[in-house]
Design an enzyme around this catalytic site. Structure first.
Site, PDB file in Angstrom:
ATOM      1  N   ARG A   1       0.819  -1.212   0.000  1.00  0.00           N
ATOM      2  CA  ARG A   1       0.000   0.000   0.000  1.00  0.00           C
ATOM      3  C   ARG A   1       0.853   1.261   0.000  1.00  0.00           C
ATOM      4  O   ARG A   1       0.296   2.370  -0.011  1.00  0.00           O
ATOM      5  CB  ARG A   1      -0.906   0.013   1.239  1.00  0.00           C
ATOM      6  CG  ARG A   1      -2.310  -0.555   0.997  1.00  0.00           C
ATOM      7  CD  ARG A   1      -3.020  -0.653   2.339  1.00  0.00           C
ATOM      8  NE  ARG A   1      -4.447  -0.540   2.276  1.00  0.00           N
ATOM      9  CZ  ARG A   1      -5.287  -1.576   2.340  1.00  0.00           C
ATOM     10  NH1 ARG A   1      -4.845  -2.795   2.396  1.00  0.00           N
ATOM     11  NH2 ARG A   1      -6.576  -1.369   2.349  1.00  0.00           N
TER      12      ARG A   1
ATOM     13  N   ARG B   1     -21.494  -2.838   3.742  1.00  0.00           N
ATOM     14  CA  ARG B   1     -20.819  -3.900   4.490  1.00  0.00           C
ATOM     15  C   ARG B   1     -20.829  -3.578   5.984  1.00  0.00           C
ATOM     16  O   ARG B   1     -20.942  -4.469   6.818  1.00  0.00           O
ATOM     17  CB  ARG B   1     -19.378  -4.068   3.982  1.00  0.00           C
ATOM     18  CG  ARG B   1     -18.637  -5.188   4.697  1.00  0.00           C
ATOM     19  CD  ARG B   1     -17.302  -5.519   4.064  1.00  0.00           C
ATOM     20  NE  ARG B   1     -16.325  -4.450   4.226  1.00  0.00           N
ATOM     21  CZ  ARG B   1     -15.100  -4.466   3.708  1.00  0.00           C
ATOM     22  NH1 ARG B   1     -14.714  -5.489   2.960  1.00  0.00           N
ATOM     23  NH2 ARG B   1     -14.277  -3.469   3.893  1.00  0.00           N
TER      24      ARG B   1
ATOM     25  N   ARG C   1     -17.269  -4.106  11.422  1.00  0.00           N
ATOM     26  CA  ARG C   1     -16.025  -3.339  11.295  1.00  0.00           C
ATOM     27  C   ARG C   1     -16.306  -1.864  11.495  1.00  0.00           C
ATOM     28  O   ARG C   1     -17.047  -1.254  10.729  1.00  0.00           O
ATOM     29  CB  ARG C   1     -15.415  -3.574   9.898  1.00  0.00           C
ATOM     30  CG  ARG C   1     -14.611  -4.841   9.820  1.00  0.00           C
ATOM     31  CD  ARG C   1     -14.067  -5.072   8.430  1.00  0.00           C
ATOM     32  NE  ARG C   1     -13.219  -3.989   7.916  1.00  0.00           N
ATOM     33  CZ  ARG C   1     -12.566  -4.068   6.780  1.00  0.00           C
ATOM     34  NH1 ARG C   1     -12.643  -5.160   6.036  1.00  0.00           N
ATOM     35  NH2 ARG C   1     -11.821  -3.057   6.371  1.00  0.00           N
TER      36      ARG C   1
ATOM     37  N   ARG D   1      -9.977   6.791   4.484  1.00  0.00           N
ATOM     38  CA  ARG D   1      -9.336   5.621   3.854  1.00  0.00           C
ATOM     39  C   ARG D   1      -9.146   5.863   2.360  1.00  0.00           C
ATOM     40  O   ARG D   1      -8.095   5.538   1.801  1.00  0.00           O
ATOM     41  CB  ARG D   1     -10.201   4.370   4.074  1.00  0.00           C
ATOM     42  CG  ARG D   1     -10.205   3.916   5.529  1.00  0.00           C
ATOM     43  CD  ARG D   1     -11.320   2.933   5.817  1.00  0.00           C
ATOM     44  NE  ARG D   1     -11.187   1.693   5.074  1.00  0.00           N
ATOM     45  CZ  ARG D   1     -12.145   0.770   5.004  1.00  0.00           C
ATOM     46  NH1 ARG D   1     -13.292   0.953   5.644  1.00  0.00           N
ATOM     47  NH2 ARG D   1     -11.962  -0.331   4.314  1.00  0.00           N
TER      48      ARG D   1
HETATM   49  P1  B4P Z   1     -13.934  -5.676  -0.660  1.00  0.00           P
HETATM   50  O1  B4P Z   1     -13.792  -4.610  -1.692  1.00  0.00           O
HETATM   51  O2  B4P Z   1     -13.664  -7.074  -1.096  1.00  0.00           O
HETATM   52  O3  B4P Z   1     -13.019  -5.210   0.533  1.00  0.00           O
HETATM   53  P2  B4P Z   1     -11.451  -4.950   0.384  1.00  0.00           P
HETATM   54  O4  B4P Z   1     -11.186  -3.962  -0.732  1.00  0.00           O
HETATM   55  O5  B4P Z   1     -10.765  -6.268   0.284  1.00  0.00           O
HETATM   56  O6  B4P Z   1     -11.032  -4.473   1.753  1.00  0.00           O
HETATM   57  P3  B4P Z   1     -10.563  -3.087   2.340  1.00  0.00           P
HETATM   58  O7  B4P Z   1      -9.624  -2.349   1.434  1.00  0.00           O
HETATM   59  O8  B4P Z   1     -11.789  -2.405   2.795  1.00  0.00           O
HETATM   60  O9  B4P Z   1      -9.841  -3.509   3.656  1.00  0.00           O
HETATM   61  P4  B4P Z   1      -8.454  -4.191   4.067  1.00  0.00           P
HETATM   62  O10 B4P Z   1      -8.857  -5.368   4.864  1.00  0.00           O
HETATM   63  O11 B4P Z   1      -7.508  -4.437   2.928  1.00  0.00           O
HETATM   64  O12 B4P Z   1     -15.370  -5.625  -0.118  1.00  0.00           O
HETATM   65  C1  B4P Z   1     -16.088  -4.427   0.088  1.00  0.00           C
HETATM   66  C2  B4P Z   1     -17.577  -4.666  -0.030  1.00  0.00           C
HETATM   67  O13 B4P Z   1     -17.966  -4.564  -1.393  1.00  0.00           O
HETATM   68  C3  B4P Z   1     -18.037  -6.060   0.427  1.00  0.00           C
HETATM   69  O14 B4P Z   1     -19.192  -5.916   1.205  1.00  0.00           O
HETATM   70  C4  B4P Z   1     -18.342  -6.795  -0.865  1.00  0.00           C
HETATM   71  O15 B4P Z   1     -19.364  -7.740  -0.740  1.00  0.00           O
HETATM   72  C5  B4P Z   1     -18.772  -5.672  -1.781  1.00  0.00           C
HETATM   73  N1  B4P Z   1     -18.478  -5.932  -3.180  1.00  0.00           N
HETATM   74  C6  B4P Z   1     -17.351  -6.497  -3.686  1.00  0.00           C
HETATM   75  N2  B4P Z   1     -17.439  -6.573  -5.033  1.00  0.00           N
HETATM   76  C7  B4P Z   1     -18.657  -6.038  -5.385  1.00  0.00           C
HETATM   77  C8  B4P Z   1     -19.326  -5.834  -6.634  1.00  0.00           C
HETATM   78  N3  B4P Z   1     -18.789  -6.180  -7.799  1.00  0.00           N
HETATM   79  N4  B4P Z   1     -20.528  -5.230  -6.621  1.00  0.00           N
HETATM   80  C9  B4P Z   1     -21.102  -4.868  -5.448  1.00  0.00           C
HETATM   81  N5  B4P Z   1     -20.533  -5.052  -4.220  1.00  0.00           N
HETATM   82  C10 B4P Z   1     -19.316  -5.633  -4.196  1.00  0.00           C
HETATM   83  O16 B4P Z   1      -7.796  -3.046   4.973  1.00  0.00           O
HETATM   84  C11 B4P Z   1      -8.399  -2.533   6.138  1.00  0.00           C
HETATM   85  C12 B4P Z   1      -7.435  -1.631   6.900  1.00  0.00           C
HETATM   86  O17 B4P Z   1      -6.271  -2.397   7.324  1.00  0.00           O
HETATM   87  C13 B4P Z   1      -6.823  -0.459   6.134  1.00  0.00           C
HETATM   88  O18 B4P Z   1      -7.671   0.682   6.157  1.00  0.00           O
HETATM   89  C14 B4P Z   1      -5.503  -0.225   6.943  1.00  0.00           C
HETATM   90  O19 B4P Z   1      -5.741   0.487   8.125  1.00  0.00           O
HETATM   91  C15 B4P Z   1      -5.072  -1.616   7.313  1.00  0.00           C
HETATM   92  N6  B4P Z   1      -4.130  -2.208   6.350  1.00  0.00           N
HETATM   93  C16 B4P Z   1      -4.367  -3.331   5.595  1.00  0.00           C
HETATM   94  N7  B4P Z   1      -3.301  -3.589   4.808  1.00  0.00           N
HETATM   95  C17 B4P Z   1      -2.380  -2.618   5.070  1.00  0.00           C
HETATM   96  C18 B4P Z   1      -1.084  -2.341   4.535  1.00  0.00           C
HETATM   97  N8  B4P Z   1      -0.532  -3.097   3.582  1.00  0.00           N
HETATM   98  N9  B4P Z   1      -0.401  -1.265   5.017  1.00  0.00           N
HETATM   99  C19 B4P Z   1      -0.947  -0.499   5.980  1.00  0.00           C
HETATM  100  N10 B4P Z   1      -2.167  -0.695   6.511  1.00  0.00           N
HETATM  101  C20 B4P Z   1      -2.886  -1.749   6.065  1.00  0.00           C
END
Ligand code: B4P
Length: 190
Positions: free
Chosen positions: A89, A128, A134, A146
């Site tokens: 990231r 979500r 969350r 974010r």
């Molecule tokens: P997703 O879109 O799958 O969620 P995500 O991007 O994987 O997760 P996110 O970026 O929020 O969090 P992360 O855990 O990486 O899903 C979102 C929603 O959309 C779901 O409800 C899904 O059903 C829906 N959806 C998906 N596709 C769809 C479609 N086609 N149509 C309609 N709905 C749909 O990170 C969380 C936190 O962790 C960060 O903010 C940060 O604080 C920390 N973090 C994680 N990795 C880090 C890193 N490398 N460095 C620093 N901090 C980090």
């Protein structure tokens, strides 16, 4: 080894689409968000350190996240490949990943970047938040933070991988199955 970086803003569908890629290509899943949330649930020192950043919608410090990835690679040396979901990231994380993979005699094959408009991201995350428990999904100002962090610190990674001709931009709006097909086609064309 087939190593893929699954990229995109919060709510782009990284976690959702990773499940299809894992099955289709027999890859190990490494989601830094999931790893951090398990550390928080287990109330480890690392989890306690990460919690305040995540609750505010800020990035967790690079050294914390990079250490977790190093351990994952070390523990899965026989994997066919990895899907990195939500990592890297920052440019520092991307440089660290390159070094870790070089140490294991492998490299990133492609960055798959899911492109989704801000309005749709807000809608998905707030939706979500109704069921995920969350706290970072329940408040629009935290979600805005974010997305701003993504635009400022994470989006520049497209240039990082673009310069290595590894960037593949994928339309991230449409049905989950349609997007899974686009990603599958992109990986098959590598
Ligand atoms: P997703 O879109 O799958 O969620 P995500 O991007 O994987 O997760 P996110 O970026 O929020 O969090 P992360 O855990 O990486 O899903 C979102 C929603 O959309 C779901 O409800 C899904 O059903 C829906 N959806 C998906 N596709 C769809 C479609 N086609 N149509 C309609 N709905 C749909 O990170 C969380 C936190 O962790 C960060 O903010 C940060 O604080 C920390 N973090 C994680 N990795 C880090 C890193 N490398 N460095 C620093 N901090 C980090």
């Amino acid at each position: 080894m087939l190593n893929l970086v699954l990229f995109g803003p919060p709510g782009a569908g990284k976690g959702t689409q990773a499940e299809y890629l894992i099955k289709d290509f027999d890859l190990n899943h490494v989601s830094t968000g999931d790893l951090l949330r398990s550390e928080i649930a287990a109330e480890t020192e690392l989890g306690l350190k990460a919690k305040a950043f995540m609750d505010n919608g800020d990035l967790v410090p690079d050294e914390v996240v990079i250490g977790m990835i190093g351990s994952k690679l070390e523990a899965n040396k026989d994997a066919k490949g990895f899907i990195f979901d939500g990592f890297p990231r920052t440019v520092a994380q991307a440089q660290a990943l390159d070094q870790l993979l070089t140490d294991h005699s492998t490299s990133v094959a492609a960055m798959l970047s899911l492109e989704v408009e801000k309005e749709e991201l807000m809608k998905r995350l707030l939706n979500r938040g109704l069921t995920s428990g969350r706290s970072d999904d329940q408040d629009s100002s935290i979600i805005e933070n974010r997305i701003n962090n993504y635009n400022e610190k994470t989006a520049p990674l497209k240039d990082f991988y673009g310069a290595q001709s590894k960037l593949h931009s994928i339309e991230g709006q449409g049905s989950i199955e349609e997007i899974a097909k686009r990603l599958n086609d992109a990986v098959k064309s590598l």
